[in-house]
Design a protein around this motif. Structure first.
Motif, PDB file in Angstrom:
ATOM      1  N   ASP A 594       0.845  -1.234  -0.149  1.00  0.00           N
ATOM      2  CA  ASP A 594       0.043  -0.073   0.177  1.00  0.00           C
ATOM      3  C   ASP A 594       0.699   1.077  -0.109  1.00  0.00           C
ATOM      4  N   SER A 595       0.261   2.392  -0.480  1.00  0.00           N
ATOM      5  CA  SER A 595       1.199   3.580  -0.353  1.00  0.00           C
ATOM      6  C   SER A 595       1.144   4.014   1.316  1.00  0.00           C
ATOM      7  N   VAL A 596       2.126   5.018   1.456  1.00  0.00           N
ATOM      8  CA  VAL A 596       2.253   4.987   2.819  1.00  0.00           C
ATOM      9  C   VAL A 596       1.223   5.786   3.597  1.00  0.00           C
ATOM     10  N   ASP A 597       0.376   6.505   2.844  1.00  0.00           N
ATOM     11  CA  ASP A 597      -0.783   7.243   3.625  1.00  0.00           C
ATOM     12  C   ASP A 597      -1.695   6.287   3.637  1.00  0.00           C
ATOM     13  N   ASP A 598      -2.217   5.621   2.565  1.00  0.00           N
ATOM     14  CA  ASP A 598      -3.254   4.409   2.868  1.00  0.00           C
ATOM     15  C   ASP A 598      -2.898   3.478   4.217  1.00  0.00           C
ATOM     16  N   LEU A 616      17.994   4.282   3.547  1.00  0.00           N
ATOM     17  CA  LEU A 616      18.406   5.457   2.699  1.00  0.00           C
ATOM     18  C   LEU A 616      17.752   5.340   1.245  1.00  0.00           C
ATOM     19  N   LEU A 617      17.352   4.181   0.984  1.00  0.00           N
ATOM     20  CA  LEU A 617      16.693   3.741  -0.043  1.00  0.00           C
ATOM     21  C   LEU A 617      15.300   4.071  -0.404  1.00  0.00           C
ATOM     22  N   GLY A 618      14.717   4.331   0.923  1.00  0.00           N
ATOM     23  CA  GLY A 618      13.196   4.776   0.918  1.00  0.00           C
ATOM     24  C   GLY A 618      12.976   6.190   1.360  1.00  0.00           C
ATOM     25  N   LEU A 619      14.011   7.085   1.093  1.00  0.00           N
ATOM     26  CA  LEU A 619      13.693   8.468   1.314  1.00  0.00           C
ATOM     27  C   LEU A 619      12.762   9.090   0.310  1.00  0.00           C
ATOM     28  N   PHE A 620      12.844   8.610  -0.865  1.00  0.00           N
ATOM     29  CA  PHE A 620      11.671   9.200  -1.538  1.00  0.00           C
ATOM     30  C   PHE A 620      10.476   8.241  -2.276  1.00  0.00           C
ATOM     31  N   GLY A 621      10.735   7.041  -1.336  1.00  0.00           N
ATOM     32  CA  GLY A 621       9.737   6.045  -1.896  1.00  0.00           C
ATOM     33  C   GLY A 621       8.367   6.378  -1.264  1.00  0.00           C
ATOM     34  N   ASP A 622       7.394   5.499  -1.644  1.00  0.00           N
ATOM     35  CA  ASP A 622       5.938   5.695  -1.378  1.00  0.00           C
ATOM     36  C   ASP A 622       5.151   4.568  -1.089  1.00  0.00           C
ATOM     37  N   THR A 623       5.918   3.293  -1.067  1.00  0.00           N
ATOM     38  CA  THR A 623       5.083   2.013  -1.040  1.00  0.00           C
ATOM     39  C   THR A 623       5.876   1.106   0.069  1.00  0.00           C
ATOM     40  N   THR A 644       8.310  -0.635   6.803  1.00  0.00           N
ATOM     41  CA  THR A 644       9.323  -0.216   6.250  1.00  0.00           C
ATOM     42  C   THR A 644       8.985   0.435   4.795  1.00  0.00           C
ATOM     43  N   ILE A 645       9.517   1.538   4.213  1.00  0.00           N
ATOM     44  CA  ILE A 645       9.272   1.998   2.815  1.00  0.00           C
ATOM     45  C   ILE A 645      10.293   1.975   1.902  1.00  0.00           C
ATOM     46  N   ARG A 646       9.908   1.719   0.747  1.00  0.00           N
ATOM     47  CA  ARG A 646      10.918   1.389  -0.423  1.00  0.00           C
ATOM     48  C   ARG A 646      10.431   2.659  -1.508  1.00  0.00           C
TER      49      ARG A 646
END
Length: 646
Positions: A594-598, A616-623, A644-646
């Protein structure tokens, strides 16, 4: 100058129905207009709330309450309410229009009224209020301004704007409602707790004013009038209008008793007393013109009709055994046609009185004796005890002596309702037949019995109550306060304070010690045994609630306490503990992919806190790549789930 020309409502049509023709009166809450209902083509009165008050919800509620209350009172002596509505900033009542005047106008123009006219007005007023009382309402603002007298003589009660249910207690504002001159003592002492007896009191004051032409209590300021209502009895009307019937004094005294329990319980009960008083009065007493009347130059026989129409007279029927008015030839003819021939004359012989002669002589002697007795009774040997109740002792003695009677013993008695120095009762009672020169015993009031409030400081509560009762007082409200000087359960002070004089039977409030103030410790999260020991050591008793709750604490630990930490209690007071049945377990939803917000919204909706791990890898991720608690796992509600976000 016609002020209605400047009234913006005159000439307008409210609600597309009511055409305002003229202004009639202006009051504190509203203005009354004469209007025409264009739909039904009838004249009525419009009571329109002042626009400045229409924004106040309390006033609007009171205004509408009047409409609903009066609409339930289908009584011929109550001004009827037809409709209620709002048009722009105008809140209005459509009411019955009464062409005539108010009782205030009558009193202003005529001064004191004859007893007959006063009773003719009072009775329909009480009938109207009686209907309200039996329907469960109290008027609370009875005064001459609210008694309307139509041109046809009908009497109606108006302005139920302060009406309340009999069993309603409203003491939110502490404001005294009503008009000062007609307030009952309890309306002043405890505003908002009035019952039907406040209307009874006000009617007694209004009746006094009709009989005397003046109010019983007057003063330079409202505060003085309020003080007199609380501390002075309404005087007898006969003290202002000499010769006024004792029965009228009794009605006023009964209705205006300062102690509510002594008054008639409602207007229906007072109406019964008024009708009994009227029945006891003679025509001369009913039509007596008081000196205070400003209509004395008129024919007194017409005064009774100037306020109330003369009631229909009923011709006196001929008694059953009374002769018809025919004493001449007709009567003779009716008896002669049935007369038998005269008997032959008896033969003469020695005179012996027969039984008939003896019976005749005995009858003559009996008639003579009865006649002599009647003559003796009516020859001035007897008189009646004059009405001296509520008169001063000196005045009562003068009236007894003027009636040819002697003053016997003078006894004294305390009275809560009769003024000190005035007569409570006589023996024989007023109106009783008594031989001239006999004596009459007077019972004179010493006023209310007063006692001093005892010094109860340091006395145990139960003993303090016993002492008050022994001294003729009553225990009142008991409040508790902390004290470092007075032991728990013992009296700190009284209200009024010791040494103050109070009327016998008055209530005395007591302040009782709770002992020194103790701070309640925080025992949440402790095991029950540890919590109990800590609280008991601090001086408290412990009670455990029967129901457990989910909490962050382990099962069996204290989840909540009442009162909470920092509260102050007295020694021996109780602290209630609620135990935990452990945290509530909630199934973790699957948010991987899911997206971070959802994901955050779904986890928080389930009762979890959310922490993000972006690396470091998830700074710009949203999943969401993974979650710290697996989907479907049961986790304590409120736990933190890391995503954990990627």
């Amino acid at each position: 100058m016609d002020t209605t020309l400047h009234d913006p409502l005159v000439g307008q049509v409210l609600d597309g129905r009511y055409r305002v023709d003229a202004r009639i009166a202006v009051g504190g809450m509203a203005t009354v207009y004469r209007a025409v209902d264009t739909r039904l083509d009838r004249v009525l009165a419009l009571k329109v709330m002042h626009p400045g008050l229409a924004a106040d919800g309390t006033f609007v509620e009171r205004f509408i309450r009047e409409a609903k209350s009066v609409a339930r009172l289908a009584h011929p002596n109550v001004v009827q309410v037809f409709d209620q509505g709002t048009d722009r900033s105008y809140v209005y009542l459509a009411m019955e229009y009464i062409a005539g005047c108010t009782l205030r106008d009558v009193l202003r123009d005529r001064g004191a009224l004859q007893p007959r006219a006063a009773l003719d007005i009072l009775e329909p007023v009480l009938a109207a209020l009686g209907a309200a009382h039996r329907a469960g309402f109290v008027h609370r603002d009875m005064k001459p301004e609210n008694v309307l007298i139509g041109d046809d003589g009908r009497v109606k009660v108006a302005d139920f704007g302060l009406v309340r249910s009999v069993d309603t207690v409203t003491s939110t504002t502490g404001a005294v409602l009503g008009t000062v001159a007609y307030l009952a003592p309890e309306q002043i002492e405890t505003p908002g707790t009035a019952d039907a007896r406040v209307d009874v009191y006000a009617c007694g004051v209004v009746f006094y004013e009709m009989l005397t032409g003046e109010k019983p209590h007057d003063g330079d300021s409202p505060a003085i009038v309020l003080y007199k209502h609380l501390h002075e009895d309404v005087p007898a009307p006969s003290s202002i209008v000499p010769g006024l019937a004792y029965e009228l004094d009794q009605v006023v005294a009964s209705a205006t008793a300062r102690t509510p329990a002594v008054r008639p319980h409602d207007a229906v009960a007072l109406l019964g007393q008024v009708r009994e008083a009227r029945a006891a009065l003679t025509e001369e007493q009913l039509d007596a013109l008081p000196p205070q009347a400003r209509s004395a130059e008129h024919d007194a026989t017409e005064d009774r009709t100037s306020v109330i129409p003369r009631s229909l007279t009923v011709p006196r029927p001929l008694p059953v055994n009374e002769d018809e008015p025919d004493g001449g030839e007709g009567a003779m003819n009716r008896t002669s046609r049935f007369r038998s021939p005269p008997p032959p004359p008896p033969r003469r012989g020695p005179f012996r009185p027969g039984r008939g002669v003896v019976a005749l002589v005995a009858a003559l002697l009996l008639v003579f004796g009865v006649g002599a007795g009647v003559w003796y009774i009516n020859s001035g040997q007897f008189t009646k005890v004059p009405a001296v109740l509520t008169q001063t002792q000196q005045r009562a003695e003068q009236r007894l002596e003027a009636a040819g009677l002697e003053v016997g013993s003078v006894e004294h008695r305390y009275s809560d309702t009769v003024k000190r120095g005035t007569v409570i009762e006589t023996d024989p009672e007023p109106g009783a037949r008594i031989r001239k020169n006999d004596s009459v015993t007077l019972v004179v009031s010493d006023g209310p019995q007063t006692v001093k409030v005892p010094d109860l400081k340091g006395t145990r509560l139960d003993k303090a109550k016993e002492r008050l009762k022994a001294d003729g007082l009553q225990p009142g409200l008991v409040t508790k306060e902390f004290s470092d000087d007075v032991l728990k359960g013992f009296v700190i002070s009284s209200g009024p304070e010791a040494g103050t004089e109070r009327r016998a039977g008055s209530a005395v409030a007591l302040v009782v010690s709770k002992g020194p103030a103790l701070d309640v410790p925080d025992v949440t999260g402790d095991d029950l045994d540890d919590a109990r020991a800590e609280l008991e050591e601090a001086g408290f008793q412990v009670e455990v609630a029967s129901k457990e709750i989910n909490s962050e604490f382990d099962k069996g630990q204290v989840a909540a306490q009442s009162p909470q930490e920092g509260a102050q209690l007295g020694e021996g007071d109780t602290v209630t503990l609620t135990l935990s049945k452990g945290p509530e377990l909630v199934e973790v939803p699957d948010v991987v992919g899911d997206s971070v917000d959802d994901a955050t919204a779904e986890l928080e909706a389930a009762g979890f806190s959310v922490d993000e791990d972006r690396g470091l890898l998830g700074l710009f991720g949203d999943t969401v790549k993974s979650q710290s608690a697996a989907a479907g796992e049961s986790v304590p509600k409120g736990s933190t789930i890391t995503i954990t976000i990627r």
